[in-house]
Design an enzyme around this catalytic site. Structure first.
Site, PDB file in Angstrom:
ATOM      1  CB  CYS A   1      -0.851  -0.085   1.204  1.00  0.00           C
ATOM      2  SG  CYS A   1      -1.683  -1.572   1.464  1.00  0.00           S
TER       3      CYS A   1
ATOM      4  NE  ARG B   1       4.398   1.852  -1.367  1.00  0.00           N
ATOM      5  CZ  ARG B   1       5.223   1.731  -0.392  1.00  0.00           C
ATOM      6  NH1 ARG B   1       6.171   2.675  -0.735  1.00  0.00           N
ATOM      7  NH2 ARG B   1       5.062   1.368   1.020  1.00  0.00           N
TER       8      ARG B   1
ATOM      9  CD1 TRP C   1      -1.076  -5.742  -3.896  1.00  0.00           C
ATOM     10  CD2 TRP C   1      -0.427  -6.684  -1.893  1.00  0.00           C
ATOM     11  NE1 TRP C   1      -0.488  -6.898  -4.020  1.00  0.00           N
ATOM     12  CE2 TRP C   1      -0.081  -7.469  -2.911  1.00  0.00           C
ATOM     13  CE3 TRP C   1      -0.054  -6.770  -0.693  1.00  0.00           C
ATOM     14  CZ2 TRP C   1       0.276  -8.730  -2.551  1.00  0.00           C
ATOM     15  CZ3 TRP C   1       0.513  -7.875  -0.208  1.00  0.00           C
ATOM     16  CH2 TRP C   1       0.696  -8.885  -1.403  1.00  0.00           C
TER      17      TRP C   1
ATOM     18  CG  ASN D   1       0.900   2.007   3.753  1.00  0.00           C
ATOM     19  OD1 ASN D   1      -0.273   1.878   3.448  1.00  0.00           O
ATOM     20  ND2 ASN D   1       1.894   2.336   3.257  1.00  0.00           N
ATOM     21  N   GLY D   2       0.403  -1.689   6.255  1.00  0.00           N
ATOM     22  CA  GLY D   2       0.692  -2.768   7.102  1.00  0.00           C
ATOM     23  C   GLY D   2      -0.628  -3.653   7.710  1.00  0.00           C
TER      24      GLY D   2
ATOM     25  CD  GLU E   1      15.960 -12.243 -10.917  1.00  0.00           C
ATOM     26  OE1 GLU E   1      15.366 -12.998 -10.082  1.00  0.00           O
ATOM     27  OE2 GLU E   1      15.680 -11.069 -11.081  1.00  0.00           O
TER      28      GLU E   1
ATOM     29  CE  LYS F   1      12.565  -9.820 -12.448  1.00  0.00           C
ATOM     30  NZ  LYS F   1      13.319 -10.094 -11.364  1.00  0.00           N
TER      31      LYS F   1
ATOM     32  CD  GLU G   1       9.018 -10.871 -10.362  1.00  0.00           C
ATOM     33  OE1 GLU G   1       9.161 -10.889  -9.232  1.00  0.00           O
ATOM     34  OE2 GLU G   1       9.875 -10.792 -11.159  1.00  0.00           O
TER      35      GLU G   1
ATOM     36  CG  HIS H   1      18.596 -36.420 -11.349  1.00  0.00           C
ATOM     37  ND1 HIS H   1      18.734 -37.591 -10.935  1.00  0.00           N
ATOM     38  CD2 HIS H   1      19.459 -35.610 -11.357  1.00  0.00           C
ATOM     39  CE1 HIS H   1      19.890 -37.936 -11.168  1.00  0.00           C
ATOM     40  NE2 HIS H   1      20.435 -36.538 -11.259  1.00  0.00           N
TER      41      HIS H   1
ATOM     42  CE  LYS I   1      10.909  -2.414  -6.734  1.00  0.00           C
ATOM     43  NZ  LYS I   1      11.409  -3.169  -7.838  1.00  0.00           N
TER      44      LYS I   1
END
Ligand code: G6P
Length: 608
Positions: free
Chosen positions: A2, A27, A75, A99-100, A480, A484, A487, A503, A603
């Site tokens: 948020c 964010r 968010w 926020n939180g 990574e 990417k 995402e 395997h 973010k």
């Protein structure tokens, strides 16, 4: 996560609140809202689910007046992303943005409902508005009521409040989540970060854990966690407005990929004495680099930077290293060697799990080192020592330039450890430092492959699943790369150690599955080449990222080759990060996804 903005200004607040909220889009959010005090001193608000343009439509239809207001991008955590759950939450006395997470909200809500208060949302945040109102009903001033309410809140939060009938008052409180105050000329602001207030001022005050700030247009009064008056320094925020513009790029992510020659150069320069070809560390406040072992912790992309560092610290530093994901580490009661230090890698410096892992290590009397991009963030402040990454503000939700800046700082750390442990000679250190100093140029060269990657991205965009393979230090780069791609393009992708192919993942290979292989011509190339042959034999489409020598060796089996300049194996993970970022970016652009704000992602994840 948020975003918060608050304004006690001179002109109409609503358009400026919306402007600031747009800066906070990076964010991640799924609803937004603003509240202002109108000319009669009453609180009015507009909220909308979805994008900020929906909020703008609400405001166009029914504008809000008044020079004081608060705004929020939400968010969703507690309660769906509906208009009713969007902030600000308000009573007739107070409007708040938060926020939180308020952990004890259920108990507080029941108590407030039993006292006759009516709730409109399913959020934890709404209890804050009611709690403050209830305190004001007992005759407390807004300032006293906020302090009293905050004392009862458990969890991690940052809040901003305005009060009906008080057109020159805004109060902010922080515990666990960041909050900054911006100082203008006869105007004051509150923001969840400095970028939020950057359209209006560059003078910012970072609030400390437990602070409550009472703002009027004449200035601010801060009380600390012990309710004592506190002086907080004024910083000049240099990220500034320009840093938050896209410039000539189509997306922030693209801009940030292209900034990497500069951002890695800046970071490497911070740790390298180019004249003496030595690494120079800042004061590490008692962190003993000659330790026997190190623990490297992070989440997401920052964790993968730590995985690269594991190879570097062992190979060049000569110490044993353990890496873990912060959310696992913090709950598994890890045991430590006697001579160990811990490293926390984080772009935002606010990731809740990474911060909790750091606090755990401190409790165990382990020295803590932060590799962090945002100065004055929680992890930055709480660590014993810090190795800043100088990537500048990263706006794209998918991390790019922060990753290579993390690698830059961690590479310097590995050299410093190698020297401290006697594992590196002066000559070897000189070679590694020279390789580091060449890296920004090599990254600039690697960026020129964009046109070739563009053609491959068209093909990748059709895929349902993509495998990424790498060996040694390039295994985390494969991880990574897969992260990417999933995402931002929403294509399912997995990263594997190339030797692990037989395997399990080999079962996935058919003519529809592209396999991206990160394979510079280094000491492990021949091993990886065997794995590529196994893929080719099963009809898999190989996309090989390699150098000129590697390209010759796999020319007959690769469907596509992305050719990268030859480089010292030490810095290859930095250089090979560029093509995997471009591949994901261009694939997502081809698919038409929301590259800078991919669905469901945030973010900075300041909740567990
Ligand atoms: C979120 C972001 C990722 C990031 C991770 C860790 O998931 O979307 O890009 O890698 O958090 O964040 P940090 O700020 O600690 O690096």
């Amino acid at each position: 996560m948020c975003g918060i903005i608050g304004i006690l200004g001179a002109g109409p607040a609503a358009p400026r609140l919306v402007e600031a909220l747009k800066r906070l889009e990076y964010r991640g959010y799924d609803s937004a809202g603003v509240a202002t005090l109108d000319d009669s001193g009453a609180l009015t608000r507009r909220r909308a689910s979805g994008k900020i343009r929906n909020l703008e439509a609400e405001l166009d239809a029914a504008p809000l007046s008044g020079p004081a207001g608060i705004g929020h991008t939400r968010w969703a955590t507690h309660g769906a992303p509906t208009t009713a759950n969007a902030h600000p939450h308000a009573t007739d006395k107070v409007a708040i943005v938060h926020n939180g997470i308020i952990e004890n909200f259920r108990a507080l809500r029941e108590e407030l409902i039993a006292g006759g208060r009516k709730f409109e949302s399913e959020t934890d945040s709404e209890v804050i508005a009611h709690l403050i109102s209830a305190e004001m009903d007992k005759g407390l001033s807004p300032e006293q009521a906020t302090a009293s309410a905050v004392r009862r809140l458990e969890g991690a939060f940052a809040i901003a409040c305005i009060f009906s009938g008080h057109d020159d008052l805004m109060i902010g409180a922080r515990k666990g989540s960041p909050l900054v105050v911006g100082l203008g000329d006869g105007e004051v602001f509150i923001g969840s970060d400095a970028i939020a207030v950057s359209p209006f001022t560059t003078r910012v005050v970072y609030l400390d854990e437990g602070d409550i700030a009472v703002l009027t247009r004449a200035g601010i009064k801060v009380t600390d966690a012990h309710e004592r008056l506190a002086a907080r320094p004024v910083h000049v925020f240099s990220g500034g407005v320009a840093a938050a513009e896209k410039g000539n790029h189509r997306h922030f992510m693209q801009k940030e990929i292209y900034e990497q020659p500069e951002t890695t150069g800046r970071t490497i320069a911070r740790y390298v004495n180019a004249f003496e070809e030595r690494v120079e560390m800042p004061d590490l406040d008692g962190v003993d680099l000659a330790a026997d072992s190190a623990i490297v912790i992070g989440c997401g992309t920052a964790h993968y930077a730590g995985r690269v560092a594991e190879y570097w610290l062992e190979q060049y530093g000569g110490i044993s290293v353990e890496t873990d994901i912060a959310s696992e580490f913090r709950y598994r009661r890890p045991a430590f060697g006697k001579k160990a230090f811990s490293v926390f890698v984080s772009q935002s410096g606010e990731t809740a799990d990474t911060l909790a892992a750091l606090r755990y290590c401190k409790e165990q009397n382990l020295k803590t080192l932060a590799v962090v991009n945002v100065p004055e963030s929680s992890i930055w402040r709480e660590a014993d020592a810090r190795l800043p990454t100088l990537a500048g503000p990263e706006i794209g939700v998918a991390s790019t330039k922060a990753f290579t800046a993390q690698l830059s700082s961690l590479a310097a750390l590995a050299i410093a450890v190698g020297r401290a442990k006697g594992a590196l000679s002066t000559q070897e250190e000189g070679r590694l430092v020279r390789a580091l100093m060449e890296t920004p140029r090599l990254i600039a060269d690697a960026l020129t492959v964009e046109p070739e990657i563009e053609a491959i991205a068209h093909e990748l965009a059709q895929a349902r699943d993509v495998l990424y393979l790498g060996r040694g230090v390039h295994y985390p780069i494969a991880l990574e790369g897969a992260l990417k791609l999933k995402e931002i393009s929403y294509i399912h992708a997995e990263g594997y150690a190339a030797g692990e192919l037989k395997h399990g993942p080999i079962a996935l290979i058919d003519e529809h599955t592209p396999v991206v292989v990160v394979a510079p011509h280094d000491a492990l190339f021949e091993k990886t080449l065997s794995n590529m042959q196994e893929v080719a034999a099963r009809g898999g489409k190989l996309v090989v990222i390699t150098d000129a020598v590697g390209a010759v060796a796999c020319a007959d089996i690769a469907k596509h080759i992305i050719m990268i300049p030859a480089c010292d194996p030490f810095v290859a993970p930095l250089v090979y990060s560029v093509p995997i970022q471009l591949l994901a970016y261009l694939t997502a652009v081809h698919k038409g996804t929301d590259v800078d704000q991919p669905r469901n992602l945030a973010k900075s994840v300041t909740v567990e």
